[in-house]
Write an enzyme that holds these catalytic residues in place. Structure first.
Site, PDB file in Angstrom:
ATOM      1  CB  CYS A 184      10.516  -3.564   4.494  1.00 17.67           C
ATOM      2  SG  CYS A 184       9.877  -2.516   3.165  1.00 17.67           S
ATOM      3  CD  GLU A 213       6.145  -2.801  -2.760  1.00 16.74           C
ATOM      4  OE1 GLU A 213       6.334  -1.906  -1.947  1.00 16.74           O
ATOM      5  OE2 GLU A 213       6.059  -4.005  -2.434  1.00 16.74           O
TER       6      GLU A 213
HETATM    7  O1  FUB Z   1       6.880  -7.775   1.430  1.00 18.75           O
HETATM    8  C1  FUB Z   1       7.906  -7.442   2.345  1.00 18.75           C
HETATM    9  C2  FUB Z   1       8.521  -6.131   1.961  1.00 18.75           C
HETATM   10  O2  FUB Z   1       7.537  -5.104   2.045  1.00 18.75           O
HETATM   11  C3  FUB Z   1       9.001  -6.065   0.543  1.00 18.75           C
HETATM   12  O3  FUB Z   1      10.311  -6.487   0.365  1.00 18.75           O
HETATM   13  C4  FUB Z   1       8.852  -4.632   0.242  1.00 18.75           C
HETATM   14  O4  FUB Z   1       8.867  -4.349  -1.136  1.00 18.75           O
HETATM   15  C5  FUB Z   1       7.551  -4.301   0.887  1.00 18.75           C
HETATM   16  O5  FUB Z   1       6.490  -4.685   0.054  1.00 18.75           O
HETATM   17 ZN    ZN Z   2      11.674  -1.814   1.800  1.00 16.41          ZN
END
Ligand code: FUB
Ligand code: ZN
Length: 567
Positions: free
Chosen positions: A422, A338
């Site tokens: 999230c 990510e």
């Molecule tokens: O790890 C918490 C949240 O979930 C992150 O900010 C997002 O990228 C997702 O991985």
């Molecule tokens: Zn997110």
């Protein structure tokens, strides 16, 4: 840190006594516009609270209403259905723990972000039912808190099969996967928002008890660990501003200072811990972690006047803008981690460009503006707001993108929910705070950063002023600003002339218009052309303002092609 502790304590008591009145002047960014120096130094430019801005437009206002009336109740229902509330009930023993918790140890943050967004929403759209629903959520959260302040349902609930990321004992995996400190950060942000909105200390007290545990456990000579996923730095800065208690700011700084290679842990670029933060110059790794971290660095730099963090985030910002930014303002090109990809690696169809990363990019750029007072940060913020961020939610308010691709063969569609939710809860907490990004101020100047029909009230050092924007923006670029001095005539109006209106597709070297035909933007005062100086991207107009003064201008919006520097 130059804090007058006597004054601080007095302000703290005032905050306790007049929680509601004072709370209403607080902001989503957690600054105190009316009291900028009450707790010592802060950003040189001050945001203007969204509560001071009444939107009258046909673009943002309906979206914020959909967020309040549809998205927030929808998320509450989804959190119930998907076990987020049960996690807390299991942790407090009010429900049998059973086999396992929900999927991710950061699922608690969906409830926190829901409360944060709902609290902002309550400030502009009173809702007794929602207020009571928050009360009962907060009660459930409080019951799940351990007597010493620890709050992390995935460890406290005694399920048969604990989630593997949490580790054997408290804080063991705080630097990698447990998200224990990430949860704390969202808790603090939400608790401050709830206090601002309602004046009730119920949630704030839970946050303070938890933060005091962190202060007891972490620090030099105590547990010397950094948060695997930043956000607690911003949360602690907000808690510091809300309470005046400097130990929270000190802890935020500690979490930044301790981040980097250690004796038994050489760190990882994935979570920006492979190089000491003050020496970082490039945006690398997980994009949400990165941009939350850079925002926390900006907060601590502003609150402590630490120039080393400033030097680092200035360079990192350049790196993003010159090499790693989508034309939508999205960041984090690759789903692999990510993360930010290498320079110029910005694929369209496989763009990850997570909604949370776009939100984090808005936070980061707002803070860079507040540090430097330059419109180029708002150029990036605006681009992100209308494109990479807003794409994250459907018009009906119940469908969401997690990655935000820039091209599709029809294989992409928004979803009603994700196991990792999230982005959903993040965008719903962001939406009600959007009007906060429209204006800013310093001692005796008003900055018009974004364009949207609204009425707003300001308090400058010299007195009060009202502005009214009349515009159909973003559908066209005609903007009128009615200026009504209330108790001062003597102030500067700084109107952002967007880079795109001057021939710059975006700040930096990455994007350029094919047809550069910049024409200076003419500004009129009461119908007559007015001379202005362009300072840091703002048309600055200083005069003795009179009731009935009207500024008008047109930001040309022809369709333009732009090109990206090839690899
Ligand atoms: O790890 C918490 C949240 O979930 C992150 O900010 C997002 O990228 C997702 O991985
Ligand atoms: Zn997110």
């Amino acid at each position: 840190m130059n804090v007058n502790s006597k004054h601080t304590t007095k302000m703290h008591r005032l905050a306790q006594k007049t929680g509601k009145a004072l709370g209403l002047t607080l902001l989503a960014t957690g600054l105190l516009p009316g009291l900028p120096s009450a707790f010592g130094q802060d950003y040189p430019y001050k945001p203007v609270a969204f509560t001071q801005v009444q939107l009258t437009d046909h673009f943002w206002k309906p979206k914020i209403e959909v967020n309040a009336t549809v998205t927030i109740p929808y998320i509450l229902r989804m959190c119930k259905e998907h076990g987020r509330i049960d996690n807390f009930l299991k942790a407090s023993g009010r429900m049998p723990a059973g086999d396992k918790m929900t999927t991710y140890p950061f699922d608690d943050t969906d409830i926190y972000k829901l409360i944060e967004g709902a609290s902002y929403s309550l400030q502009t759209t009173p809702n007794t039912l929602l207020d009571r629903q928050l009360d009962s959520l907060i009660q459930i959260i409080g019951q799940a808190q351990q007597p010493d302040g620890y709050l992390y349902t995935f460890r406290t609930a005694k399920v048969k099969h604990p989630q593997s990321w949490i580790g054997q004992h408290r804080w063991q995996n705080a630097e990698i996967l447990s998200h224990e400190l990430y949860n704390c950060g969202h808790l603090y942000e939400a608790a401050v928002a709830h206090f601002q909105a309602t004046g009730k200390r119920t949630f704030l007290n839970i946050a303070i008890k938890n933060a005091n545990l962190l202060v007891k456990d972490f620090g030099w000579g105590k547990i010397e660990k950094y948060p695997g996923h930043p956000v607690v730095e911003m949360g602690l800065a907000k808690l510091y501003r809300a309470t005046g208690d400097k130990k929270y700011l000190d802890l935020a700084k500690f979490f930044l200072d301790v981040r980097g290679p250690q004796k038994d842990n050489k760190g990882d670029s994935y979570n920006q811990s492979n190089i000491k933060l003050v020496n970082q110059r490039q945006a690398e790794g997980h994009a949400v972690r990165a941009a939350y971290l850079y925002s926390g660095m900006a907060d601590v730099a502003a609150l402590t006047k630490d120039t080393a963090y400033l030097t680092a985030i200035d360079a990192i910002w350049d790196d993003i803008i010159d090499h790693k930014l989508y034309i939508t303002g999205g960041i984090g090109a690759t789903g692999n981690g990510e993360a930010f990809g290498p320079a110029y690696d910005l694929p369209n169809m496989t763009a990850y460009a997570e909604t949370c990363a776009a939100i984090a990019n808005v936070y980061f750029n707002e803070r860079m503006f507040l540090l430097h007072g330059d419109a180029r940060y708002i150029d990036v913020l605006e681009k992100t707001l209308y494109n990479g961020l807003l794409s994250g939610v459907s018009l009906d308010g119940t469908h969401f993108f997690y990655p935000n691709p820039l091209a599709s063969l029809g294989q992409h569609a928004r979803s009603g929910w994700f196991d990792c939710a999230c982005c959903i809860t993040n965008i719903s907490r962001f939406m009600p705070s959007m009007p906060e990004y429209i204006y800013a101020q310093d001692k005796n100047a008003l900055f018009v950063n974004l364009f949207a029909a609204n009425k707003a009230n300001f308090e400058l050092a010299s007195g009060k002023v009202q502005l009214e924007q009349l515009t159909n923006y973003p559908w066209d670029g005609h903007i009128k600003i009615n200026v009504t001095p209330v108790s001062t005539n003597d102030f500067g109006l700084h109107i952002r002339i967007p880079g795109w209106a001057k021939g710059d597709a975006l700040p930096g070297d990455l994007y350029h218009f094919l047809d550069i035909n910049p024409h200076p933007v003419d500004i009129f005062l009461n119908g007559k052309s007015v001379d202005y100086k362009l300072v840091h991207g703002y048309a600055v107009i200083n005069r003795d303002w009179k009731k009935g003064d009207q500024i008008s201008f047109n930001l040309p919006m022809p369709v333009k092609k732009s090109w990206q520097i090839p690899r």
